[in-house]
Motif scaffolding. Structure first.
Motif, PDB file in Angstrom:
ATOM      1  N   GLU A  26       0.793  -1.090   0.111  1.00  0.00           N
ATOM      2  CA  GLU A  26      -0.122   0.129  -0.052  1.00  0.00           C
ATOM      3  C   GLU A  26       0.893   1.074  -0.138  1.00  0.00           C
ATOM      4  OE1 GLU A  26      -3.534   0.261  -0.044  1.00  0.00           O
ATOM      5  OE2 GLU A  26      -3.390  -1.822  -0.584  1.00  0.00           O
ATOM      6  N   ILE A  27       1.954   1.149   0.813  1.00  0.00           N
ATOM      7  CA  ILE A  27       2.841   2.488   0.612  1.00  0.00           C
ATOM      8  C   ILE A  27       3.572   2.528  -0.623  1.00  0.00           C
ATOM      9  CG2 ILE A  27       4.937   3.274   1.716  1.00  0.00           C
ATOM     10  CD1 ILE A  27       4.319   1.568   4.432  1.00  0.00           C
ATOM     11  N   GLU A  28       4.042   1.388  -1.385  1.00  0.00           N
ATOM     12  CA  GLU A  28       4.615   1.647  -2.533  1.00  0.00           C
ATOM     13  C   GLU A  28       3.575   1.968  -3.730  1.00  0.00           C
ATOM     14  OE1 GLU A  28       7.876  -1.933  -2.604  1.00  0.00           O
ATOM     15  OE2 GLU A  28       5.936  -2.479  -2.965  1.00  0.00           O
ATOM     16  N   ALA A  29       2.132   1.512  -3.268  1.00  0.00           N
ATOM     17  CA  ALA A  29       1.034   2.106  -4.310  1.00  0.00           C
ATOM     18  C   ALA A  29       1.028   3.708  -4.294  1.00  0.00           C
ATOM     19  CB  ALA A  29      -0.324   1.440  -4.182  1.00  0.00           C
ATOM     20  N   ALA A  30       0.854   4.068  -2.700  1.00  0.00           N
ATOM     21  CA  ALA A  30       0.715   5.765  -2.613  1.00  0.00           C
ATOM     22  C   ALA A  30       1.654   6.213  -3.134  1.00  0.00           C
ATOM     23  CB  ALA A  30       0.496   5.692  -0.760  1.00  0.00           C
ATOM     24  N   GLU A  45      13.292   8.276   7.174  1.00  0.00           N
ATOM     25  CA  GLU A  45      12.560   9.091   7.717  1.00  0.00           C
ATOM     26  C   GLU A  45      11.101   9.519   7.024  1.00  0.00           C
ATOM     27  OE1 GLU A  45      12.334  13.681   9.755  1.00  0.00           O
ATOM     28  OE2 GLU A  45      14.209  12.695   9.888  1.00  0.00           O
ATOM     29  N   ALA A  46      11.537   9.738   5.710  1.00  0.00           N
ATOM     30  CA  ALA A  46      10.205  10.106   4.831  1.00  0.00           C
ATOM     31  C   ALA A  46       9.628   8.879   4.675  1.00  0.00           C
ATOM     32  CB  ALA A  46      10.842  10.467   3.441  1.00  0.00           C
ATOM     33  N   PHE A  47      10.265   7.622   4.644  1.00  0.00           N
ATOM     34  CA  PHE A  47       9.382   6.352   4.326  1.00  0.00           C
ATOM     35  C   PHE A  47       8.583   6.254   5.676  1.00  0.00           C
ATOM     36  CE2 PHE A  47       9.084   1.884   5.760  1.00  0.00           C
ATOM     37  CZ  PHE A  47       8.332   1.428   4.790  1.00  0.00           C
ATOM     38  N   ARG A  48       9.101   6.387   7.009  1.00  0.00           N
ATOM     39  CA  ARG A  48       8.310   6.235   8.058  1.00  0.00           C
ATOM     40  C   ARG A  48       7.242   6.943   8.169  1.00  0.00           C
ATOM     41  NH1 ARG A  48       9.600   1.069   8.930  1.00  0.00           N
ATOM     42  NH2 ARG A  48      11.993   0.713   9.048  1.00  0.00           N
ATOM     43  N   ASP A  49       7.355   8.224   7.693  1.00  0.00           N
ATOM     44  CA  ASP A  49       6.225   9.285   7.627  1.00  0.00           C
ATOM     45  C   ASP A  49       5.149   8.796   6.965  1.00  0.00           C
ATOM     46  OD1 ASP A  49       4.830  11.789   8.388  1.00  0.00           O
ATOM     47  OD2 ASP A  49       5.409  12.348   6.441  1.00  0.00           O
ATOM     48  N   GLY A  50       5.539   8.291   5.462  1.00  0.00           N
ATOM     49  CA  GLY A  50       4.559   7.889   4.803  1.00  0.00           C
ATOM     50  C   GLY A  50       3.743   6.544   5.166  1.00  0.00           C
ATOM     51  N   GLU A  51       4.581   5.558   5.842  1.00  0.00           N
ATOM     52  CA  GLU A  51       4.229   4.461   6.626  1.00  0.00           C
ATOM     53  C   GLU A  51       2.941   4.723   7.441  1.00  0.00           C
ATOM     54  OE1 GLU A  51       6.388   0.545   7.910  1.00  0.00           O
ATOM     55  OE2 GLU A  51       6.875   2.415   9.220  1.00  0.00           O
ATOM     56  N   ARG A  53       1.269   7.261   7.772  1.00  0.00           N
ATOM     57  CA  ARG A  53      -0.062   7.887   7.479  1.00  0.00           C
ATOM     58  C   ARG A  53      -1.017   6.521   6.646  1.00  0.00           C
ATOM     59  NH1 ARG A  53       3.264  11.706   5.209  1.00  0.00           N
ATOM     60  NH2 ARG A  53       3.156  11.051   3.389  1.00  0.00           N
ATOM     61  N   VAL A  54      -0.002   5.717   5.890  1.00  0.00           N
ATOM     62  CA  VAL A  54      -0.943   4.800   5.108  1.00  0.00           C
ATOM     63  C   VAL A  54      -1.498   3.703   6.270  1.00  0.00           C
ATOM     64  CG1 VAL A  54      -0.874   2.665   3.736  1.00  0.00           C
ATOM     65  CG2 VAL A  54       0.106   4.941   3.032  1.00  0.00           C
ATOM     66  N   ILE A  55      -0.794   3.410   7.212  1.00  0.00           N
ATOM     67  CA  ILE A  55      -1.363   2.556   8.312  1.00  0.00           C
ATOM     68  C   ILE A  55      -2.653   3.152   9.047  1.00  0.00           C
ATOM     69  CG2 ILE A  55      -0.889   1.329  10.514  1.00  0.00           C
ATOM     70  CD1 ILE A  55       1.872   0.730   9.390  1.00  0.00           C
ATOM     71  N   ALA A  56      -2.557   4.503   9.135  1.00  0.00           N
ATOM     72  CA  ALA A  56      -3.722   5.123  10.207  1.00  0.00           C
ATOM     73  C   ALA A  56      -4.962   5.173   8.907  1.00  0.00           C
ATOM     74  CB  ALA A  56      -3.483   6.651  10.285  1.00  0.00           C
ATOM     75  N   ARG A  57      -4.570   5.162   7.630  1.00  0.00           N
ATOM     76  CA  ARG A  57      -5.710   5.155   6.712  1.00  0.00           C
ATOM     77  C   ARG A  57      -6.424   3.650   6.711  1.00  0.00           C
ATOM     78  NH1 ARG A  57      -5.736   3.164   1.875  1.00  0.00           N
ATOM     79  NH2 ARG A  57      -3.486   3.440   1.432  1.00  0.00           N
ATOM     80  N   LEU A  58      -5.481   2.774   6.497  1.00  0.00           N
ATOM     81  CA  LEU A  58      -6.141   1.388   6.640  1.00  0.00           C
ATOM     82  C   LEU A  58      -6.776   0.946   7.915  1.00  0.00           C
ATOM     83  CD1 LEU A  58      -2.703  -0.218   5.125  1.00  0.00           C
ATOM     84  CD2 LEU A  58      -4.965  -0.019   3.915  1.00  0.00           C
ATOM     85  N   LEU A  59      -6.290   1.623   9.096  1.00  0.00           N
ATOM     86  CA  LEU A  59      -7.074   1.077  10.205  1.00  0.00           C
ATOM     87  C   LEU A  59      -8.371   1.598  10.324  1.00  0.00           C
ATOM     88  CD1 LEU A  59      -4.043   1.065  12.542  1.00  0.00           C
ATOM     89  CD2 LEU A  59      -5.360  -0.801  11.931  1.00  0.00           C
TER      90      LEU A  59
END
Length: 177
Positions: A26-30, A45-51, A53-59
């Motif tokens: 999902e992170i790769e798709a985003a 750091e940028a990866f973790r920030d995106g991660e 946000r994506v996990i919050a959306r999925l939850l």
């Protein structure tokens, strides 16, 4: 990484008749590129920030089995969201098992920074105390994935029985089994 999150997650989802979602995909798709490319171009750091946000959306989506990357649960904000909206399962594995499994593919950005065994040992030392906060802890084994799946299902049943009893005031809830 290498504990079996995707494999066991898919099997668990099928056994529960739920969709399976891999947060890394999902992170790769985003982002429109691979995790390896995100690390190379923008850093961890940028990866973790995106991660995050994506996990919050999925939850926020309907029930699913969600496999998160190895570093996701370390983030206090993500860990709190998981506590509030999900049941967490840690597939614990020793360094030898992780090394065997991660050596099969060459797309692990964290393992490209030096000696993979030392990196995995360092990650275990850093991460396992945080992972121990998971609702369910299951040892991942080298063998048929159905063996680990059975352990996960047993751990989830025990967790829900104990948390149900705790909700009725009968027994305390234990985060790590």
């Amino acid at each position: 990484m290498g504990a079996g999150k995707s494999c066991i997650g898919r099997l668990l989802a099928a056994s529960l008749d739920l969709p399976f979602v891999d947060a890394d995909k999902e992170i790769e798709a985003a982002a429109g590129c691979s995790i390896e490319d995100i690390f190379a171009a923008h850093g961890e750091e940028a990866f973790r920030d995106g991660e995050r946000r994506v996990i919050a959306r999925l939850l926020d989506e309907p029930k699913m089995v969600l496999a998160t990357g190895g570093g996701a649960f370390l983030d206090p904000e993500t860990r709190q969201l998981i506590r509030e909206r999900a049941t967490s399962v840690w597939l614990r594995a020793d360094v030898d098992l992780l090394l065997r499994r991660t050596s099969r593919r060459n797309n692990r950005p964290l393992l490209k920074r030096g000696d993979p065994r030392q990196i995995l040992n360092d990650l275990i030392e850093q991460r396992y105390p945080v992972y121990a906060e998971a609702d369910v802890v299951v040892d991942s084994v080298d063998g048929p994935p159905e063996t680990t799946l059975a352990r996960v299902i047993k751990g989830l049943r025990r967790h829900f029985e104990e948390s149900g009893a705790a909700a009725q005031g009968a027994a305390p809830r234990s985060a790590s089994q």
